[in-house]
Design an enzyme around this catalytic site. Structure first.
Site, PDB file in Angstrom:
ATOM      1  CB  CYS A   1     -35.260  21.049 -12.989  1.00 46.29           C
ATOM      2  SG  CYS A   1     -34.439  22.516 -13.613  1.00 46.29           S
TER       3      CYS A   1
ATOM      4  CG  HIS B   1     -33.919  18.213 -15.638  1.00 45.30           C
ATOM      5  ND1 HIS B   1     -34.932  18.825 -16.335  1.00 45.30           N
ATOM      6  CD2 HIS B   1     -33.022  19.189 -15.331  1.00 45.30           C
ATOM      7  CE1 HIS B   1     -34.668  20.115 -16.424  1.00 45.30           C
ATOM      8  NE2 HIS B   1     -33.518  20.358 -15.827  1.00 45.30           N
TER       9      HIS B   1
ATOM     10  CG  ASN C   1     -32.769  23.224 -17.862  1.00 39.96           C
ATOM     11  OD1 ASN C   1     -33.899  22.755 -17.815  1.00 39.96           O
ATOM     12  ND2 ASN C   1     -32.010  23.390 -16.788  1.00 39.96           N
TER      13      ASN C   1
HETATM   14  O1  UT7 Z   1     -31.604  22.131 -14.156  1.00 42.54           O
HETATM   15  C1  UT7 Z   1     -30.825  22.196 -13.019  1.00 42.54           C
HETATM   16  C2  UT7 Z   1     -30.143  23.429 -13.069  1.00 42.54           C
HETATM   17  N1  UT7 Z   1     -28.917  23.578 -13.708  1.00 42.54           N
HETATM   18  C3  UT7 Z   1     -27.909  22.702 -13.792  1.00 42.54           C
HETATM   19  O2  UT7 Z   1     -27.994  21.555 -13.498  1.00 42.54           O
HETATM   20  C4  UT7 Z   1     -26.595  23.259 -14.237  1.00 42.54           C
HETATM   21  C5  UT7 Z   1     -25.453  22.698 -13.453  1.00 42.54           C
HETATM   22  N2  UT7 Z   1     -24.174  23.280 -13.782  1.00 42.54           N
HETATM   23  C6  UT7 Z   1     -23.599  23.187 -15.003  1.00 42.54           C
HETATM   24  O3  UT7 Z   1     -24.167  22.597 -15.906  1.00 42.54           O
HETATM   25  C7  UT7 Z   1     -22.240  23.764 -15.202  1.00 42.54           C
HETATM   26  O4  UT7 Z   1     -21.704  24.125 -13.965  1.00 42.54           O
HETATM   27  C8  UT7 Z   1     -22.242  25.003 -16.159  1.00 42.54           C
HETATM   28  C9  UT7 Z   1     -22.560  24.570 -17.570  1.00 42.54           C
HETATM   29  C10 UT7 Z   1     -23.267  26.017 -15.687  1.00 42.54           C
HETATM   30  C11 UT7 Z   1     -20.872  25.655 -16.162  1.00 42.54           C
HETATM   31  O5  UT7 Z   1     -19.875  24.721 -16.548  1.00 42.54           O
HETATM   32  P1  UT7 Z   1     -18.483  24.672 -15.769  1.00 42.54           P
HETATM   33  O6  UT7 Z   1     -17.637  23.706 -16.503  1.00 42.54           O
HETATM   34  O7  UT7 Z   1     -18.809  24.371 -14.332  1.00 42.54           O
HETATM   35  O8  UT7 Z   1     -17.916  26.119 -15.989  1.00 42.54           O
HETATM   36  P2  UT7 Z   1     -17.536  27.222 -14.889  1.00 42.54           P
HETATM   37  O9  UT7 Z   1     -18.739  27.750 -14.226  1.00 42.54           O
HETATM   38  O10 UT7 Z   1     -16.476  26.675 -14.037  1.00 42.54           O
HETATM   39  O11 UT7 Z   1     -16.941  28.382 -15.778  1.00 42.54           O
HETATM   40  C12 UT7 Z   1     -15.743  28.190 -16.465  1.00 42.54           C
HETATM   41  C13 UT7 Z   1     -15.382  29.437 -17.221  1.00 42.54           C
HETATM   42  C14 UT7 Z   1     -15.357  30.712 -16.374  1.00 42.54           C
HETATM   43  O12 UT7 Z   1     -14.252  31.450 -16.821  1.00 42.54           O
HETATM   44  P3  UT7 Z   1     -12.862  31.453 -15.970  1.00 42.54           P
HETATM   45  O13 UT7 Z   1     -13.236  32.017 -14.640  1.00 42.54           O
HETATM   46  O14 UT7 Z   1     -12.428  30.022 -15.908  1.00 42.54           O
HETATM   47  O15 UT7 Z   1     -11.967  32.319 -16.795  1.00 42.54           O
HETATM   48  C15 UT7 Z   1     -16.621  31.435 -16.773  1.00 42.54           C
HETATM   49  O16 UT7 Z   1     -16.492  32.830 -16.671  1.00 42.54           O
HETATM   50  O17 UT7 Z   1     -16.338  29.697 -18.276  1.00 42.54           O
HETATM   51  C16 UT7 Z   1     -16.775  31.044 -18.199  1.00 42.54           C
HETATM   52  N3  UT7 Z   1     -18.158  31.097 -18.684  1.00 42.54           N
HETATM   53  C17 UT7 Z   1     -18.469  31.226 -19.986  1.00 42.54           C
HETATM   54  N4  UT7 Z   1     -17.711  31.397 -21.085  1.00 42.54           N
HETATM   55  C18 UT7 Z   1     -18.353  31.482 -22.274  1.00 42.54           C
HETATM   56  C19 UT7 Z   1     -19.297  30.947 -17.968  1.00 42.54           C
HETATM   57  N5  UT7 Z   1     -20.363  31.004 -18.781  1.00 42.54           N
HETATM   58  C20 UT7 Z   1     -19.872  31.163 -20.041  1.00 42.54           C
HETATM   59  C21 UT7 Z   1     -20.470  31.276 -21.309  1.00 42.54           C
HETATM   60  N6  UT7 Z   1     -19.682  31.438 -22.383  1.00 42.54           N
HETATM   61  N7  UT7 Z   1     -21.813  31.215 -21.489  1.00 42.54           N
END
Ligand code: UT7
Length: 336
Positions: free
Chosen positions: A113, A263, A293
């Site tokens: 990135c 980014h 992204n």
């Molecule tokens: O470019 C640099 C690289 N990337 C980044 O900068 C990304 C950085 N991270 C993020 O943007 C966020 O952490 C995410 C968008 C990836 C995730 O958001 P979050 O609010 O941190 O969600 P989480 O990982 O805590 O997941 C919450 C819930 C989980 O379910 P439970 O365990 O709470 O029941 C996941 O299983 O959301 C679930 N989940 C989804 N549900 C529907 C994870 N991915 C998905 C999905 N659709 N695609």
């Protein structure tokens, strides 16, 4: 003084648009989850016969046209990508041939990135030393073919899209540093302790006796893996730091910045970074809704879109800041 100036930008995304709704069944996700957590509304996916250097070619031709140069004046291509056409040689070689520029230097970099920030910094240094006068800097990615497009991969699968952006960077004589258009500075960082927080484990020479084996394929280890929370925490800390470092180095303040190009990984990250810097939302330009992204392509796409939208105007002080896998992060400060 001899400095680098961006004289043309261009971008290209494949025409196939994939909405959040399109992913619902494929990945057991929902439009609501994706919008709320990331701000993403759609992304572009390349067709099967299209690769990264094809997208880069379209973006490059647009940047060359926008710069109004003869492509023959380009002396070096710097290609930032984590999704190369082939394992080797680098994609810059394939792009060079597609551009019909055989013989010029071709350099690939792998800073994910932060790829465009690193690539601009390298271009700036080559120009300052007088080694090259005209450099094509490209960021391009085809993520769609490398993602796990099943419910198992939904955490990453919904976040990435395909696209390319390019900039023509030319040497210029700066006579009025307070007003001329040029790259004022770049600052680069990395912390390899966090490499495994966002990576693709295989194929690779660290994978025991074979760089790719059936077991790793069966385990899906050739798909990217991410500790999203950790990446998030570091991104919202390091991007503001990189902007402050840039303005302080140049004897400026954050208030002096006219346009912030961050980014685009997650709208919530961008909003947090903006708040940490007290950057008014109207000074922050976003493309994540449309492209998701696109890793190394993100910042040059943003530059091109901001220019075409009339948001990026001559004389503006612009800061580009990125954070990503490696971890890598950094900034470029320029006057447009
Ligand atoms: O470019 C640099 C690289 N990337 C980044 O900068 C990304 C950085 N991270 C993020 O943007 C966020 O952490 C995410 C968008 C990836 C995730 O958001 P979050 O609010 O941190 O969600 P989480 O990982 O805590 O997941 C919450 C819930 C989980 O379910 P439970 O365990 O709470 O029941 C996941 O299983 O959301 C679930 N989940 C989804 N549900 C529907 C994870 N991915 C998905 C999905 N659709 N695609």
């Amino acid at each position: 003084m001899l400095r680098a100036r961006i004289t043309g930008v261009g971008s290209y995304a494949p025409p196939h648009i994939v909405t959040n709704d399109d992913l619902e069944e494929m990945m057991n996700t929902s439009d609501e989850w994706i919008r709320q957590r990331t701000g993403i509304e759609r992304r572009h996916w390349a067709d099967d016969d299209i690769s990264t250097s094809d997208l880069a070619l379209e973006a490059s031709l647009r940047a060359i046209e926008n710069a109004g140069i003869d492509k023959e004046s380009i002396e070096l291509i710097i290609f930032a990508t984590l999704s190369p056409d082939h394992n080797f040689p680098g994609s810059a070689c394939f792009l060079q041939t597609k551009l019909g520029l055989e013989g010029i230097a071709a350099l690939d970099i792998r800073q994910q990135c932060t790829g465009f920030v690193y690539a601009m910094s390298i271009a700036d240094q080559y120009i300052r030393t007088g080694m090259y006068k005209t450099i094509l800097v490209v960021g391009a990615e085809v993520h769609s073919k490398g993602l796990d497009k099943t419910p198992r991969g939904r955490d990453l699968g919904v976040l990435f899209g395909d696209g390319a952006g390019a900039a023509v960077v030319e040497a210029c004589e700066v006579t009025d540093p307070a007003n001329d258009s040029y790259v004022l500075s770049s600052h680069l960082h990395a912390d390899g302790r966090y490499a495994q927080m966002l990576w693709t484990k295989v194929p690779g020479m660290a994978n025991g006796p074979h760089w790719l084996d059936v077991e790793s394929i069966e385990k899906g280890e050739y798909f990217p893996q991410m500790d999203g929370r950790r990446v998030y925490i570091h991104a919202v800390k390091k991007m503001p730091e990189s902007v402050r470092e840039a303005v302080e180095f140049n004897g400026l303040t954050v208030e002096d910045i006219d346009l912030f190009l961050f980014h685009q990984a997650n709208l919530r990250i961008i909003e947090s970074v903006g708040e940490a810097l007290n950057a008014p939302p109207e000074k922050v330009f976003n493309t994540i809704q449309e492209y998701a992204n696109t890793t190394a392509a993100t910042l040059p796409i943003e530059l091109d879109e901001a220019l075409r939208a009339g948001v990026l105007k001559k004389g503006m002080l612009v800061v580009l800041s990125a954070f990503g896998s490696g971890f890598t992060w950094g900034s470029v400060l320029l006057r447009w």
